[in-house]
Design a protein around this motif. Structure first.
Motif, PDB file in Angstrom:
ATOM      1  N   CYS A  52      19.741  -0.451   6.758  1.00  0.00           N
ATOM      2  CA  CYS A  52      20.620  -1.797   7.731  1.00  0.00           C
ATOM      3  C   CYS A  52      21.058  -2.753   6.484  1.00  0.00           C
ATOM      4  O   CYS A  52      21.212  -3.384   7.386  1.00  0.00           O
ATOM      5  N   GLY A  53      20.234  -2.680   5.209  1.00  0.00           N
ATOM      6  CA  GLY A  53      20.356  -3.507   4.198  1.00  0.00           C
ATOM      7  C   GLY A  53      19.978  -3.955   3.966  1.00  0.00           C
ATOM      8  O   GLY A  53      19.172  -4.997   3.058  1.00  0.00           O
ATOM      9  N   GLN A  54      18.207  -4.612   5.277  1.00  0.00           N
ATOM     10  CA  GLN A  54      17.732  -4.982   4.967  1.00  0.00           C
ATOM     11  C   GLN A  54      16.444  -5.150   3.868  1.00  0.00           C
ATOM     12  O   GLN A  54      16.044  -6.565   2.801  1.00  0.00           O
ATOM     13  N   PRO A  55      16.304  -4.190   2.953  1.00  0.00           N
ATOM     14  CA  PRO A  55      15.059  -3.853   1.491  1.00  0.00           C
ATOM     15  C   PRO A  55      16.243  -5.484   1.144  1.00  0.00           C
ATOM     16  O   PRO A  55      15.359  -5.800   0.315  1.00  0.00           O
ATOM     17  N   ALA A  56      17.550  -4.847   0.167  1.00  0.00           N
ATOM     18  CA  ALA A  56      18.146  -5.547  -0.752  1.00  0.00           C
ATOM     19  C   ALA A  56      18.297  -6.697   0.245  1.00  0.00           C
ATOM     20  O   ALA A  56      17.558  -7.670  -1.147  1.00  0.00           O
ATOM     21  N   TYR A  57      18.595  -7.032   0.967  1.00  0.00           N
ATOM     22  CA  TYR A  57      19.201  -9.119   1.849  1.00  0.00           C
ATOM     23  C   TYR A  57      17.581  -8.790   1.049  1.00  0.00           C
ATOM     24  O   TYR A  57      17.846 -10.792   0.555  1.00  0.00           O
ATOM     25  N   SER A  58      16.084  -9.144   1.597  1.00  0.00           N
ATOM     26  CA  SER A  58      15.513  -9.729   1.544  1.00  0.00           C
ATOM     27  C   SER A  58      14.494 -10.130   0.348  1.00  0.00           C
ATOM     28  O   SER A  58      13.337 -10.554  -0.332  1.00  0.00           O
ATOM     29  N   SER A  59      15.281  -8.674  -0.612  1.00  0.00           N
ATOM     30  CA  SER A  59      14.584  -9.088  -2.129  1.00  0.00           C
ATOM     31  C   SER A  59      15.733  -9.907  -3.038  1.00  0.00           C
ATOM     32  O   SER A  59      15.349  -9.907  -3.811  1.00  0.00           O
ATOM     33  N   GLY A  60      16.259 -10.128  -2.366  1.00  0.00           N
ATOM     34  CA  GLY A  60      17.167 -10.998  -3.068  1.00  0.00           C
ATOM     35  C   GLY A  60      18.899 -10.935  -3.528  1.00  0.00           C
ATOM     36  O   GLY A  60      19.675 -11.490  -4.348  1.00  0.00           O
ATOM     37  N   CYS A 186       1.739  -8.642  10.264  1.00  0.00           N
ATOM     38  CA  CYS A 186       0.737  -7.433   9.458  1.00  0.00           C
ATOM     39  C   CYS A 186       0.462  -6.913   8.533  1.00  0.00           C
ATOM     40  O   CYS A 186      -0.159  -6.428   7.730  1.00  0.00           O
ATOM     41  N   GLY A 187       1.620  -8.066   6.840  1.00  0.00           N
ATOM     42  CA  GLY A 187       1.149  -7.986   5.907  1.00  0.00           C
ATOM     43  C   GLY A 187       2.315  -6.927   5.274  1.00  0.00           C
ATOM     44  O   GLY A 187       2.306  -7.058   4.325  1.00  0.00           O
ATOM     45  N   PHE A 188       3.232  -6.102   6.164  1.00  0.00           N
ATOM     46  CA  PHE A 188       4.221  -5.004   5.596  1.00  0.00           C
ATOM     47  C   PHE A 188       5.279  -5.641   5.137  1.00  0.00           C
ATOM     48  O   PHE A 188       5.613  -6.182   3.724  1.00  0.00           O
ATOM     49  N   GLY A 189       6.216  -6.594   5.531  1.00  0.00           N
ATOM     50  CA  GLY A 189       6.733  -7.046   4.980  1.00  0.00           C
ATOM     51  C   GLY A 189       7.703  -6.651   3.951  1.00  0.00           C
ATOM     52  O   GLY A 189       8.490  -7.206   3.466  1.00  0.00           O
ATOM     53  N   GLY A 190       8.155  -5.153   4.408  1.00  0.00           N
ATOM     54  CA  GLY A 190       9.204  -4.467   3.557  1.00  0.00           C
ATOM     55  C   GLY A 190       8.728  -4.989   2.329  1.00  0.00           C
ATOM     56  O   GLY A 190       7.622  -3.529   1.911  1.00  0.00           O
ATOM     57  N   THR A 191       9.689  -5.431   1.085  1.00  0.00           N
ATOM     58  CA  THR A 191       8.843  -5.203  -0.095  1.00  0.00           C
ATOM     59  C   THR A 191       8.173  -6.253  -0.705  1.00  0.00           C
ATOM     60  O   THR A 191       7.684  -6.946  -1.520  1.00  0.00           O
ATOM     61  N   PHE A 192       7.901  -7.399   0.352  1.00  0.00           N
ATOM     62  CA  PHE A 192       6.895  -7.955   0.575  1.00  0.00           C
ATOM     63  C   PHE A 192       5.598  -7.363  -0.272  1.00  0.00           C
ATOM     64  O   PHE A 192       4.483  -7.556  -0.797  1.00  0.00           O
ATOM     65  N   SER A 193       5.069  -6.142   0.317  1.00  0.00           N
ATOM     66  CA  SER A 193       3.773  -5.689   0.394  1.00  0.00           C
ATOM     67  C   SER A 193       3.884  -4.980  -1.118  1.00  0.00           C
ATOM     68  O   SER A 193       2.794  -4.797  -1.251  1.00  0.00           O
ATOM     69  N   LEU A 194       4.971  -4.853  -1.636  1.00  0.00           N
ATOM     70  CA  LEU A 194       5.085  -4.440  -3.280  1.00  0.00           C
ATOM     71  C   LEU A 194       5.065  -4.925  -4.512  1.00  0.00           C
ATOM     72  O   LEU A 194       4.797  -5.200  -5.300  1.00  0.00           O
ATOM     73  N   CYS A 224       8.752   0.880  12.692  1.00  0.00           N
ATOM     74  CA  CYS A 224       7.549   1.743  11.969  1.00  0.00           C
ATOM     75  C   CYS A 224       7.434   1.516  10.887  1.00  0.00           C
ATOM     76  O   CYS A 224       5.652   2.009  10.575  1.00  0.00           O
ATOM     77  N   GLY A 225       7.913   0.570  10.021  1.00  0.00           N
ATOM     78  CA  GLY A 225       7.270  -0.038   9.062  1.00  0.00           C
ATOM     79  C   GLY A 225       5.731  -0.674   9.134  1.00  0.00           C
ATOM     80  O   GLY A 225       4.888  -0.356   8.337  1.00  0.00           O
ATOM     81  N   CYS A 226       5.632  -1.355  10.666  1.00  0.00           N
ATOM     82  CA  CYS A 226       4.148  -2.105  10.511  1.00  0.00           C
ATOM     83  C   CYS A 226       3.507  -0.740  10.997  1.00  0.00           C
ATOM     84  O   CYS A 226       2.235  -1.077  10.679  1.00  0.00           O
ATOM     85  N   LEU A 227       4.006  -0.216  12.065  1.00  0.00           N
ATOM     86  CA  LEU A 227       2.980   1.211  12.755  1.00  0.00           C
ATOM     87  C   LEU A 227       2.743   2.324  10.834  1.00  0.00           C
ATOM     88  O   LEU A 227       1.278   2.019  10.685  1.00  0.00           O
ATOM     89  N   LEU A 228       3.547   2.277  10.203  1.00  0.00           N
ATOM     90  CA  LEU A 228       2.699   2.462   8.721  1.00  0.00           C
ATOM     91  C   LEU A 228       2.111   2.019   8.028  1.00  0.00           C
ATOM     92  O   LEU A 228       1.022   2.558   7.086  1.00  0.00           O
ATOM     93  N   ASN A 229       1.961   1.069   7.700  1.00  0.00           N
ATOM     94  CA  ASN A 229       1.048  -0.051   7.113  1.00  0.00           C
ATOM     95  C   ASN A 229       0.111  -0.310   8.026  1.00  0.00           C
ATOM     96  O   ASN A 229      -1.033  -0.204   7.041  1.00  0.00           O
ATOM     97  N   ILE A 230       0.088  -0.314   8.728  1.00  0.00           N
ATOM     98  CA  ILE A 230      -0.718  -1.021   9.817  1.00  0.00           C
ATOM     99  C   ILE A 230      -2.031   0.232  10.363  1.00  0.00           C
ATOM    100  O   ILE A 230      -3.625   1.017   9.731  1.00  0.00           O
ATOM    101  N   GLY A 231      -1.327   1.418  10.699  1.00  0.00           N
ATOM    102  CA  GLY A 231      -1.860   3.031  10.450  1.00  0.00           C
ATOM    103  C   GLY A 231      -2.865   3.953   9.673  1.00  0.00           C
ATOM    104  O   GLY A 231      -3.981   4.171   8.948  1.00  0.00           O
TER     105      GLY A 231
END
Length: 273
Positions: A52-60, A186-194, A224-231
């Motif tokens: 969807c383009g969210q990783p690039a968008y949220s990374s500026g 949950c702390g994932f937030g896409g690239t936030f966790s990196l 799924c991002g949250c699930l992967l992070n939490i799991g």
């Protein structure tokens, strides 16, 4: 949040599978298809879809996000709803795609047109298809206690937390237990966790502890991002907390009740080039 007006149940929909479903949790995508087809809907899955383009968008990086979004916009030419098994991705597509093309009148119009047809899965099931799982027979189904996690995008952009709550609460044999930190990220937030691993790690530790404190062994989420992070965090901490995508959880309960359509539902998917 502006009130949304929902259409009548359609005969056809597109499924936007999301890159995380495609790469890590494909079963969630298949189960989303099964849930939709159970209601008599033909599901079309354009093969050219990616992110969807969210990783690039949220990374500026809006220009990169525009390139990704532009490729997706060309895939949904029929005036059918686009169902997304992720509140986070649905939020990007519905609210941010039109903003990306604010300087391009033609693309902005197309982005607005598509964005108005974006629905998160639980929202679509409840508000458009108007499913009612309360009449399912749960005599042979295992009783379960679960906690929910709603992603930030689903909760704050799409406003779909209540849709998931209503669907889960309608299932016979299922008890939903609220936990103290349900409304927190949950702390994932896409690239936030990196970019901020220490902060992210502390946030997911709190999330896992809150869920486990309820005594439930299952956490359900539509992202799924949250699930992967939490799991993975729960497993790393040695906590007994299973995670399951909302689509798979709903379909499993429906199938256990013996009301699902017979046969291999995935054979009905219309795959578009």
């Amino acid at each position: 949040m502006k009130e949304r007006h929902y259409p009548q149940a359609p005969k056809h929909v597109y499924l936007f599978g999301t890159c995380l479903v495609d790469l890590f949790v494909p079963q969630a995508g298949l189960d989303a298809v099964r849930l939709l087809e159970r209601e008599g809907v033909t599901v079309h899955y354009p093969q050219g879809q990616s992110c969807c383009g969210q990783p690039a968008y949220s990374s500026g990086n809006p220009e990169q996000a525009k390139q990704v979004a532009r490729a997706q916009l060309a895939l949904f030419q029929e005036n059918w709803p686009v169902v997304v098994p992720s509140g986070s991705c649905a939020g990007m597509m519905r609210h941010h795609w039109p903003q990306l093309f604010a300087d391009d009148a033609e693309m902005a119009a197309l982005a607005r047109s598509v964005s108005e047809r974006i629905y998160e899965l639980t929202e679509f099931l409840l508000k458009v298809l108007r499913v009612d799982y309360s009449d399912l027979i749960a005599a042979d189904a295992q009783t379960e206690k679960v906690v929910l996690h709603t992603s930030c995008g689903a909760r704050r952009e799409m406003g779909t937390r209540q849709h998931g709550v209503e669907l889960v609460d309608s299932l016979p044999g299922v008890t939903r237990v609220e936990h103290e930190r349900e409304s927190e990220c949950c702390g994932f937030g896409g690239t936030f966790s990196l970019r901020h691993p220490d902060i992210s790690g502390a946030m997911v530790k709190d999330k896992v502890a809150s869920a486990c404190a309820t005594g439930c062994g299952k956490l359900v989420s539509a992202d799924c991002g949250c699930l992967l992070n939490i799991g993975h965090a729960a497993a790393y901490q040695g906590k007994r907390l299973e995670v399951e995508h909302m689509a798979s959880f709903l379909w499993r309960r429906v199938e256990q009740a013996g009301i699902g359509a017979a046969g291999d539902m995935t054979q009905k998917i219309e795959v578009a080039a």
